[in-house]
Design a protein around this motif. Structure first.
Motif, PDB file in Angstrom:
ATOM      1  N   GLN A  79       0.818  -1.213   0.000  1.00 26.03           N
ATOM      2  CA  GLN A  79       0.000   0.000   0.000  1.00 26.03           C
ATOM      3  C   GLN A  79       0.851   1.262   0.000  1.00 26.03           C
ATOM      4  O   GLN A  79       0.441   2.299  -0.524  1.00 26.03           O
ATOM      5  CB  GLN A  79      -0.925  -0.016   1.222  1.00 26.03           C
ATOM      6  N   MET A  80       2.035   1.193   0.592  1.00 23.59           N
ATOM      7  CA  MET A  80       2.893   2.367   0.700  1.00 23.59           C
ATOM      8  C   MET A  80       3.629   2.697  -0.607  1.00 23.59           C
ATOM      9  O   MET A  80       4.071   3.816  -0.815  1.00 23.59           O
ATOM     10  CB  MET A  80       3.942   2.161   1.812  1.00 23.59           C
ATOM     11  N   ILE A  81       3.756   1.719  -1.487  1.00 21.37           N
ATOM     12  CA  ILE A  81       4.526   1.932  -2.720  1.00 21.37           C
ATOM     13  C   ILE A  81       3.624   2.522  -3.801  1.00 21.37           C
ATOM     14  O   ILE A  81       2.615   1.909  -4.161  1.00 21.37           O
ATOM     15  CB  ILE A  81       5.143   0.611  -3.215  1.00 21.37           C
ATOM     16  N   PRO A  82       3.941   3.705  -4.336  1.00 27.59           N
ATOM     17  CA  PRO A  82       3.141   4.270  -5.430  1.00 27.59           C
ATOM     18  C   PRO A  82       3.147   3.353  -6.648  1.00 27.59           C
ATOM     19  O   PRO A  82       4.134   2.647  -6.901  1.00 27.59           O
ATOM     20  CB  PRO A  82       3.845   5.603  -5.729  1.00 27.59           C
ATOM     21  N   GLY A  83       2.052   3.387  -7.382  1.00 28.72           N
ATOM     22  CA  GLY A  83       1.916   2.469  -8.507  1.00 28.72           C
ATOM     23  C   GLY A  83       3.045   2.547  -9.513  1.00 28.72           C
ATOM     24  O   GLY A  83       3.612   1.523  -9.927  1.00 28.72           O
ATOM     25  N   LEU A  84       3.406   3.753  -9.925  1.00 32.61           N
ATOM     26  CA  LEU A  84       4.441   3.899 -10.948  1.00 32.61           C
ATOM     27  C   LEU A  84       5.835   3.570 -10.420  1.00 32.61           C
ATOM     28  O   LEU A  84       6.774   3.416 -11.214  1.00 32.61           O
ATOM     29  CB  LEU A  84       4.418   5.313 -11.522  1.00 32.61           C
ATOM     30  N   ALA A  85       5.973   3.468  -9.085  1.00 36.26           N
ATOM     31  CA  ALA A  85       7.273   3.052  -8.541  1.00 36.26           C
ATOM     32  C   ALA A  85       7.551   1.582  -8.860  1.00 36.26           C
ATOM     33  O   ALA A  85       8.700   1.127  -8.739  1.00 36.26           O
ATOM     34  CB  ALA A  85       7.306   3.276  -7.027  1.00 36.26           C
ATOM     35  N   TRP A  86       6.499   0.845  -9.273  1.00 40.83           N
ATOM     36  CA  TRP A  86       6.689  -0.550  -9.671  1.00 40.83           C
ATOM     37  C   TRP A  86       7.229  -0.665 -11.097  1.00 40.83           C
ATOM     38  O   TRP A  86       7.495  -1.768 -11.569  1.00 40.83           O
ATOM     39  CB  TRP A  86       5.360  -1.308  -9.577  1.00 40.83           C
TER      40      TRP A  86
ATOM     41  N   PHE B  22       0.099  -6.009 -14.531  1.00 43.26           N
ATOM     42  CA  PHE B  22       0.783  -6.198 -13.246  1.00 43.26           C
ATOM     43  C   PHE B  22       0.684  -4.942 -12.386  1.00 43.26           C
ATOM     44  O   PHE B  22       0.378  -5.019 -11.182  1.00 43.26           O
ATOM     45  CB  PHE B  22       2.246  -6.557 -13.481  1.00 43.26           C
ATOM     46  N   ILE B  23       0.935  -3.776 -12.971  1.00 39.68           N
ATOM     47  CA  ILE B  23       0.878  -2.524 -12.207  1.00 39.68           C
ATOM     48  C   ILE B  23      -0.528  -2.280 -11.673  1.00 39.68           C
ATOM     49  O   ILE B  23      -0.707  -1.842 -10.531  1.00 39.68           O
ATOM     50  CB  ILE B  23       1.350  -1.340 -13.086  1.00 39.68           C
ATOM     51  N   ILE B  24      -1.531  -2.569 -12.489  1.00 38.60           N
ATOM     52  CA  ILE B  24      -2.920  -2.417 -12.030  1.00 38.60           C
ATOM     53  C   ILE B  24      -3.176  -3.322 -10.831  1.00 38.60           C
ATOM     54  O   ILE B  24      -3.683  -2.896  -9.796  1.00 38.60           O
ATOM     55  CB  ILE B  24      -3.899  -2.747 -13.163  1.00 38.60           C
ATOM     56  N   ALA B  25      -2.836  -4.593 -10.973  1.00 40.04           N
ATOM     57  CA  ALA B  25      -3.142  -5.574  -9.927  1.00 40.04           C
ATOM     58  C   ALA B  25      -2.421  -5.268  -8.620  1.00 40.04           C
ATOM     59  O   ALA B  25      -3.012  -5.313  -7.539  1.00 40.04           O
ATOM     60  CB  ALA B  25      -2.780  -6.978 -10.413  1.00 40.04           C
ATOM     61  N   VAL B  26      -1.135  -4.943  -8.705  1.00 43.07           N
ATOM     62  CA  VAL B  26      -0.339  -4.797  -7.488  1.00 43.07           C
ATOM     63  C   VAL B  26      -0.775  -3.577  -6.664  1.00 43.07           C
ATOM     64  O   VAL B  26      -0.569  -3.544  -5.440  1.00 43.07           O
ATOM     65  CB  VAL B  26       1.163  -4.727  -7.848  1.00 43.07           C
ATOM     66  N   THR B  27      -1.386  -2.581  -7.311  1.00 46.66           N
ATOM     67  CA  THR B  27      -1.838  -1.399  -6.568  1.00 46.66           C
ATOM     68  C   THR B  27      -3.238  -1.555  -6.006  1.00 46.66           C
ATOM     69  O   THR B  27      -3.677  -0.713  -5.223  1.00 46.66           O
ATOM     70  CB  THR B  27      -1.808  -0.152  -7.477  1.00 46.66           C
ATOM     71  N   VAL B  28      -3.936  -2.621  -6.380  1.00 44.52           N
ATOM     72  CA  VAL B  28      -5.327  -2.810  -5.945  1.00 44.52           C
ATOM     73  C   VAL B  28      -5.448  -3.884  -4.864  1.00 44.52           C
ATOM     74  O   VAL B  28      -6.416  -3.917  -4.108  1.00 44.52           O
ATOM     75  CB  VAL B  28      -6.220  -3.168  -7.161  1.00 44.52           C
ATOM     76  N   ILE B  29      -4.464  -4.750  -4.773  1.00 44.35           N
ATOM     77  CA  ILE B  29      -4.537  -5.860  -3.816  1.00 44.35           C
ATOM     78  C   ILE B  29      -4.708  -5.357  -2.385  1.00 44.35           C
ATOM     79  O   ILE B  29      -5.559  -5.856  -1.638  1.00 44.35           O
ATOM     80  CB  ILE B  29      -3.269  -6.735  -3.927  1.00 44.35           C
TER      81      ILE B  29
ATOM     82  N   LEU C 113      -4.314   2.277 -14.586  1.00 49.35           N
ATOM     83  CA  LEU C 113      -4.361   1.786 -15.958  1.00 49.35           C
ATOM     84  C   LEU C 113      -3.896   2.868 -16.917  1.00 49.35           C
ATOM     85  O   LEU C 113      -3.043   2.630 -17.783  1.00 49.35           O
ATOM     86  CB  LEU C 113      -5.787   1.355 -16.306  1.00 49.35           C
ATOM     87  N   ILE C 114      -4.451   4.073 -16.768  1.00 47.73           N
ATOM     88  CA  ILE C 114      -4.104   5.159 -17.672  1.00 47.73           C
ATOM     89  C   ILE C 114      -2.632   5.529 -17.530  1.00 47.73           C
ATOM     90  O   ILE C 114      -1.921   5.727 -18.523  1.00 47.73           O
ATOM     91  CB  ILE C 114      -5.004   6.382 -17.389  1.00 47.73           C
ATOM     92  N   ALA C 115      -2.147   5.602 -16.272  1.00 45.48           N
ATOM     93  CA  ALA C 115      -0.736   5.929 -16.050  1.00 45.48           C
ATOM     94  C   ALA C 115       0.167   4.837 -16.626  1.00 45.48           C
ATOM     95  O   ALA C 115       1.201   5.124 -17.245  1.00 45.48           O
ATOM     96  CB  ALA C 115      -0.476   6.112 -14.561  1.00 45.48           C
ATOM     97  N   ALA C 116      -0.217   3.566 -16.419  1.00 41.26           N
ATOM     98  CA  ALA C 116       0.615   2.462 -16.898  1.00 41.26           C
ATOM     99  C   ALA C 116       0.699   2.460 -18.417  1.00 41.26           C
ATOM    100  O   ALA C 116       1.769   2.212 -18.992  1.00 41.26           O
ATOM    101  CB  ALA C 116       0.049   1.137 -16.403  1.00 41.26           C
ATOM    102  N   GLU C 117      -0.420   2.751 -19.085  1.00 45.13           N
ATOM    103  CA  GLU C 117      -0.414   2.751 -20.543  1.00 45.13           C
ATOM    104  C   GLU C 117       0.493   3.850 -21.104  1.00 45.13           C
ATOM    105  O   GLU C 117       0.943   3.769 -22.248  1.00 45.13           O
ATOM    106  CB  GLU C 117      -1.833   2.930 -21.079  1.00 45.13           C
TER     107      GLU C 117
END
Length: 296
Positions: free
Chosen positions: A140-147, A164-171, A231-235
């Protein structure tokens, strides 16, 4: 006629129309629907008004080289690309939406399965909760784009990295909300379940999960919002060649800001539809079933 006399007359009419122990109170569904629709419409109008004021002020007093797209210019561009004969970066708008929705669904479903499993295990066992809350909290502490460096090393560029980025930030929001809901169930409910001869699985499905349903839905709504944003950021960064995030990034680089803003509008519309038409109604149904509010 006074207010009390009017009220007494209405009550008398209801009693006269009653059958047995049931007193008809009328169907409030149309009224509640219109009220909700009016509130949503007012909110949208407010956003559009702020947008229009901002664009007019910028274009009048702050403009340097490029105009700030107005709502009118943006919706004209959106209408243009809604025609499937017009393509945006080699694809139609519908193909961009379909590609993004496919990635989002895959990432969200994966996060739902993992998050629900972790949440249930943490919710029914104190030792697992104490141990599991540490890695889940770290997620939860790690920002999505840091992955981003992690996912590029694991999957390279493309759809798998976005998923992967979507899933890991939602778990984490799903897991924590499920665990919190299960841990809020009063112990007396569990004792009654055991005394009635229910198995552990029956206790989970018939007592724990129904009682914590509102928390679970809340976690899903938070997860949906997080996953849609990611999703939008990852794309934009993982090298996909089609999708709303890709389209927004590329049109911005091309200084085609009306097209970029049209993509943002599509994102907002889809997010509102998912939240208001799906999750909000599921939550309302659950609250009615749990007796937390009157059914309309």
């Amino acid at each position: 006629m006074s207010l009390l006399d009017s009220t007494d007359k209405i009550i008398s009419e209801r009693l006269a129309d009653s059958k047995g122990d049931v007193i008809p109170l009328g169907n409030r569904a149309p009224r509640n629907f219109l009220k909700s629709a009016a509130i949503l419409l007012i909110g949208i109008i407010f956003v559009l008004l702020v947008w229009w004021i901002t664009s007019e002020y910028y274009n009048t007093y702050m403009i340097k080289t490029l105009r700030f797209p107005t709502p009118g210019e943006t919706f004209d561009t959106l209408w243009y690309y809604l025609d499937s004969t017009h393509k945006l970066l080699r694809y139609t708008l519908y193909e961009h939406v379909a590609a993004s929705m496919e990635r989002w669904i895959k990432g969200f479903v994966l996060a739902f399965i993992i998050g629900m499993t972790l949440g249930i295990l943490m919710g029914i066992n104190d030792k697992i909760y104490k141990f599991g809350s540490v890695p889940v909290n770290i997620l939860q502490m790690i920002p999505g784009l840091a992955w981003f460096p992690v996912t590029i090393l694991l999957f390279g560029f493309g759809d798998k990295s976005a998923i992967f980025i979507i899933a890991v930030t939602v778990i984490s929001p799903i897991a924590f909300n499920v665990a919190a809901g299960l841990r809020r169930v009063p112990q007396v409910n569990l004792r009654v379940a055991r005394m009635s001869g229910r198995t552990r699985f029956e206790t989970l499905t018939e007592v724990l999960l129904p009682f914590s349903l509102i928390d679970i839905i809340g976690g899903l709504r938070i997860g949906m919002a997080n996953s849609w944003r990611m999703l939008i950021a990852a794309e934009m960064v993982v090298g996909v060649a089609v999708g709303l995030g890709y389209a927004i990034n590329q049109t911005t680089n091309m200084t085609d800001y009306p097209a970029a803003f049209a993509g943002i509008v599509i994102i907002c519309v889809i997010g509102l539809v998912i939240d208001k038409l799906i999750f909000a109604n599921v939550e309302k149904y659950a609250r009615n079933k749990l007796g937390m509010e009157e059914s309309s």
